[in-house]
Design a protein around this motif. Sequence first.
Motif, PDB file in Angstrom:
ATOM      1  N   ILE A 175       0.490  -0.838   0.323  1.00  0.00           N
ATOM      2  CA  ILE A 175      -0.167   0.244  -0.746  1.00  0.00           C
ATOM      3  C   ILE A 175       0.792   1.342   0.017  1.00  0.00           C
ATOM      4  O   ILE A 175       0.617   2.170  -0.393  1.00  0.00           O
ATOM      5  N   ARG A 176       1.940   1.060   0.816  1.00  0.00           N
ATOM      6  CA  ARG A 176       2.865   2.452   0.885  1.00  0.00           C
ATOM      7  C   ARG A 176       4.086   1.993   0.331  1.00  0.00           C
ATOM      8  O   ARG A 176       4.794   0.938   0.968  1.00  0.00           O
ATOM      9  N   PHE A 224      -5.063   7.066  -5.507  1.00  0.00           N
ATOM     10  CA  PHE A 224      -3.202   6.986  -5.448  1.00  0.00           C
ATOM     11  C   PHE A 224      -3.111   5.351  -4.373  1.00  0.00           C
ATOM     12  O   PHE A 224      -2.099   4.714  -4.643  1.00  0.00           O
ATOM     13  N   GLN A 245     -11.438  -4.644   1.784  1.00  0.00           N
ATOM     14  CA  GLN A 245     -10.893  -3.914   1.676  1.00  0.00           C
ATOM     15  C   GLN A 245     -11.937  -2.363   1.239  1.00  0.00           C
ATOM     16  O   GLN A 245     -11.795  -1.066   1.474  1.00  0.00           O
ATOM     17  N   THR A 262     -12.870  -2.129   6.231  1.00  0.00           N
ATOM     18  CA  THR A 262     -13.189  -0.930   6.022  1.00  0.00           C
ATOM     19  C   THR A 262     -14.059  -0.471   5.514  1.00  0.00           C
ATOM     20  O   THR A 262     -13.974  -1.219   4.235  1.00  0.00           O
ATOM     21  N   PRO A 312     -13.470   6.030   6.108  1.00  0.00           N
ATOM     22  CA  PRO A 312     -11.812   6.539   5.461  1.00  0.00           C
ATOM     23  C   PRO A 312     -12.150   7.784   4.693  1.00  0.00           C
ATOM     24  O   PRO A 312     -13.516   7.383   4.133  1.00  0.00           O
ATOM     25  N   GLN A 327      -9.474  10.791   3.644  1.00  0.00           N
ATOM     26  CA  GLN A 327      -8.330  10.826   3.424  1.00  0.00           C
ATOM     27  C   GLN A 327      -8.274  12.181   3.683  1.00  0.00           C
ATOM     28  O   GLN A 327      -7.380  12.918   3.391  1.00  0.00           O
ATOM     29  N   ARG A 375     -12.415   9.687  -5.208  1.00  0.00           N
ATOM     30  CA  ARG A 375     -12.952   9.644  -4.278  1.00  0.00           C
ATOM     31  C   ARG A 375     -14.462   8.948  -4.340  1.00  0.00           C
ATOM     32  O   ARG A 375     -14.791   8.287  -3.211  1.00  0.00           O
ATOM     33  N   ASP A 405      -8.938   7.086   8.052  1.00  0.00           N
ATOM     34  CA  ASP A 405      -8.373   7.225   7.157  1.00  0.00           C
ATOM     35  C   ASP A 405      -7.417   8.287   6.749  1.00  0.00           C
ATOM     36  O   ASP A 405      -8.257   9.427   5.930  1.00  0.00           O
ATOM     37  N   ILE A 439      -4.641  11.216   4.202  1.00  0.00           N
ATOM     38  CA  ILE A 439      -3.668  10.769   3.707  1.00  0.00           C
ATOM     39  C   ILE A 439      -3.251  12.451   3.245  1.00  0.00           C
ATOM     40  O   ILE A 439      -4.145  13.449   2.448  1.00  0.00           O
ATOM     41  N   PHE A 499      -1.496   9.380   7.025  1.00  0.00           N
ATOM     42  CA  PHE A 499       0.211   8.818   6.149  1.00  0.00           C
ATOM     43  C   PHE A 499      -0.001   9.867   5.078  1.00  0.00           C
ATOM     44  O   PHE A 499      -1.212  10.399   5.013  1.00  0.00           O
ATOM     45  N   LYS A 500       1.468   9.454   4.671  1.00  0.00           N
ATOM     46  CA  LYS A 500       2.709  10.855   4.155  1.00  0.00           C
ATOM     47  C   LYS A 500       1.362   9.683   2.348  1.00  0.00           C
ATOM     48  O   LYS A 500       1.718   8.563   2.504  1.00  0.00           O
ATOM     49  N   SER A 560       2.181   8.159  -0.579  1.00  0.00           N
ATOM     50  CA  SER A 560       3.518   7.344  -1.474  1.00  0.00           C
ATOM     51  C   SER A 560       2.988   7.405  -2.484  1.00  0.00           C
ATOM     52  O   SER A 560       1.708   6.644  -2.495  1.00  0.00           O
ATOM     53  N   ARG A 618       2.490   5.148  -5.938  1.00  0.00           N
ATOM     54  CA  ARG A 618       2.713   3.992  -6.014  1.00  0.00           C
ATOM     55  C   ARG A 618       2.752   3.807  -7.871  1.00  0.00           C
ATOM     56  O   ARG A 618       2.111   3.783  -8.048  1.00  0.00           O
TER      57      ARG A 618
HETATM   58  N1  SAM Z   1     -11.220   0.883   1.086  1.00  0.00           N
HETATM   59  C1  SAM Z   1     -10.472   1.600   2.122  1.00  0.00           C
HETATM   60  C2  SAM Z   1     -11.447   3.394   1.945  1.00  0.00           C
HETATM   61  O1  SAM Z   1     -12.191   3.527   0.533  1.00  0.00           O
HETATM   62  O2  SAM Z   1     -10.521   3.888   2.279  1.00  0.00           O
HETATM   63  C3  SAM Z   1      -8.843   2.358   2.377  1.00  0.00           C
HETATM   64  C4  SAM Z   1      -7.826   0.935   1.956  1.00  0.00           C
HETATM   65  S1  SAM Z   1      -6.778   1.129   1.982  1.00  0.00           S
HETATM   66  C5  SAM Z   1      -6.379  -0.234   1.824  1.00  0.00           C
HETATM   67  C6  SAM Z   1      -5.968   1.931   3.866  1.00  0.00           C
HETATM   68  C7  SAM Z   1      -5.939   2.915   3.897  1.00  0.00           C
HETATM   69  O3  SAM Z   1      -4.265   3.027   2.918  1.00  0.00           O
HETATM   70  C8  SAM Z   1      -6.361   3.947   2.788  1.00  0.00           C
HETATM   71  O4  SAM Z   1      -7.266   4.429   3.344  1.00  0.00           O
HETATM   72  C9  SAM Z   1      -5.237   5.571   2.852  1.00  0.00           C
HETATM   73  O5  SAM Z   1      -5.398   5.892   3.438  1.00  0.00           O
HETATM   74  C10 SAM Z   1      -3.691   4.658   2.344  1.00  0.00           C
HETATM   75  N2  SAM Z   1      -3.182   4.819   1.517  1.00  0.00           N
HETATM   76  C11 SAM Z   1      -3.446   4.235   0.193  1.00  0.00           C
HETATM   77  N3  SAM Z   1      -2.351   3.926  -0.651  1.00  0.00           N
HETATM   78  C12 SAM Z   1      -1.641   4.640   0.473  1.00  0.00           C
HETATM   79  C13 SAM Z   1      -0.371   5.525  -0.910  1.00  0.00           C
HETATM   80  N4  SAM Z   1      -0.686   5.508  -2.156  1.00  0.00           N
HETATM   81  N5  SAM Z   1      -0.187   6.622   0.551  1.00  0.00           N
HETATM   82  C14 SAM Z   1       0.019   6.326   0.627  1.00  0.00           C
HETATM   83  N6  SAM Z   1      -1.770   6.233   2.221  1.00  0.00           N
HETATM   84  C15 SAM Z   1      -2.125   5.538   1.149  1.00  0.00           C
END
Ligand code: SAM
Length: 479
Positions: free
Chosen positions: A73-74, A193, A231, A268, A295, A297, A309, A335, A337, A366-367, A369, A371
């Motif tokens: 994920i990060r 993201f 997820q 989630t 979440p 974001q 989103r 969550d 970002i 999270f910062k 990141s 991908r």
């Molecule tokens: N399905 C969930 C939703 O819709 O919010 C989120 C699941 S994701 C596996 C878990 C969390 O990882 C996300 O909510 C997001 O905050 C964080 N995340 C995912 N991709 C990211 C990225 N590229 N950089 C930073 N944080 C990330």
Amino acid sequence: MSGFDQARALWEASGEAQPSQAKSPRRLFVKSYGCQMNVYDAQRMADLLAPEGYAETAVLEEADLVILNTCHIRERASEKVFSELGKLRVLKAARARAGRETRIVVAGCVAQAEGEEIFRRQRAVDVVVGPQSYHRLPALLRRAESSRAVLDTDFPAESKFDHLAAPGLRQIRKRGVAAFVTAQEGCDKFCTFCVVPYTRGAEVSRPVEEIAAEVARLAAAGVREVCIIGQNVNAYHGETPDGGAASLALLTARLAEVPGIARIRYTTSHPGDMDESLIKAHRDQPHLMPFLHLPVQSGSDSILAAMNRKHNRADYIALVADIRAARPDIALSSDFIVGFPGETDEDFVATLDLIEKIGFANAFSFKYSARPGTPAAALRNQIPDAVKAKRLLRLQDLLDRQRHAFNRQMVGRVLDVLIEKPGRHAGQIAGKSAYLQPVLMEGGLDRIGEIVRVEIVSSGGNSLFGRLLPEEPAQEAPR
Ligand code: SAM
Ligand code: SF4
């Protein structure tokens, strides 16, 4: 006989309670990174390998088989895996010198995303298997005996759930009285993201009765709380016995009927899939715990749009109002970002403002990141790391203050606590409140699995400390 004892008796009578005997004393070490889905998958891999003669060990050095169940994920999550693989190469060589063989498997989302590249970067790896094909692990390990570098990152047509082994009673008991159960996997939302739609594939839901049977097995072994995971768990649309599609609310109602199950959670959730039936379930289903991870974001509409989103700030605020109208004491988690490409100071302040407006009991932040392969990674206006780091500190400071305030307001209240395990000190036991707060108190280990009444005497920020009250029928989830 209580419903719980009845369920256990039934299951034991079915003969299913006896775990398969190990054919030889081989040792398995599984390390899981990332989300609850990976914790669940890691347990299922251990269950799958038990009939092959593998017993789990917590000591890496004695493992004949090491599985890294990875998260993509990060960026830091996958880099950690490659650094761990470097250490495993050294261990494998040392064990080989002592005449002992070690197999190394990389499973999970890094396996799916990096595939062959893993063998190129680390030759000590024997098998790379993606999250949708790990039910083939025993066969892949057999293939690895005669050929190097066995790769399986398919998205097979068959469901892996039809091929997974059920855990034995003893194994379930060892894992504790709260368990995860996967109901849904994958994602069709494509937030710009996120790697999940690429690593876990399209959204799929398991049939209602398949999940209910798994939960019945857990309950028969003493599990009292299940957390339904996915997820995008609230996009759940599993098949009902009459061929229809169930909502998550229907699934939670069905699981509440399983004897022994006292508490249900889910995670989630995507705000866009929070339908009316699920909101009403928080009002009407006493088994459903008053805690929701939802979440958001970001609090900025332009960033939410750039993230794809499919909800904006006003949608989220209105949704929270509806949920709180249904269940006023619900604890919210989220969550966040920070530093998504193009995020300005104003966008960031809008996120802080949203946090102030909503008030969260808990959160993960999270910062951003980048991908590889995701649309946002290709955006030109990436934010410097120093700016992301500064914003993250500020955001986490606010979220920490909210969490501590939420915990402090529990002092003086009596909460129902599910006792899960021994505490850190002798004579101490630990459990969770309905709001998912860790609660510590003096008490005997015989209380594990019970929902007890606890008077909260102090709050340590992350955990609550309490005093066990004399037994009385528990009033689950005080409102
Ligand atoms: N399905 C969930 C939703 O819709 O919010 C989120 C699941 S994701 C596996 C878990 C969390 O990882 C996300 O909510 C997001 O905050 C964080 N995340 C995912 N991709 C990211 C990225 N590229 N950089 C930073 N944080 C990330
Ligand atoms: Fe990833 Fe969640 Fe967005 Fe799906 S909804 S793409 S899992 S962040």
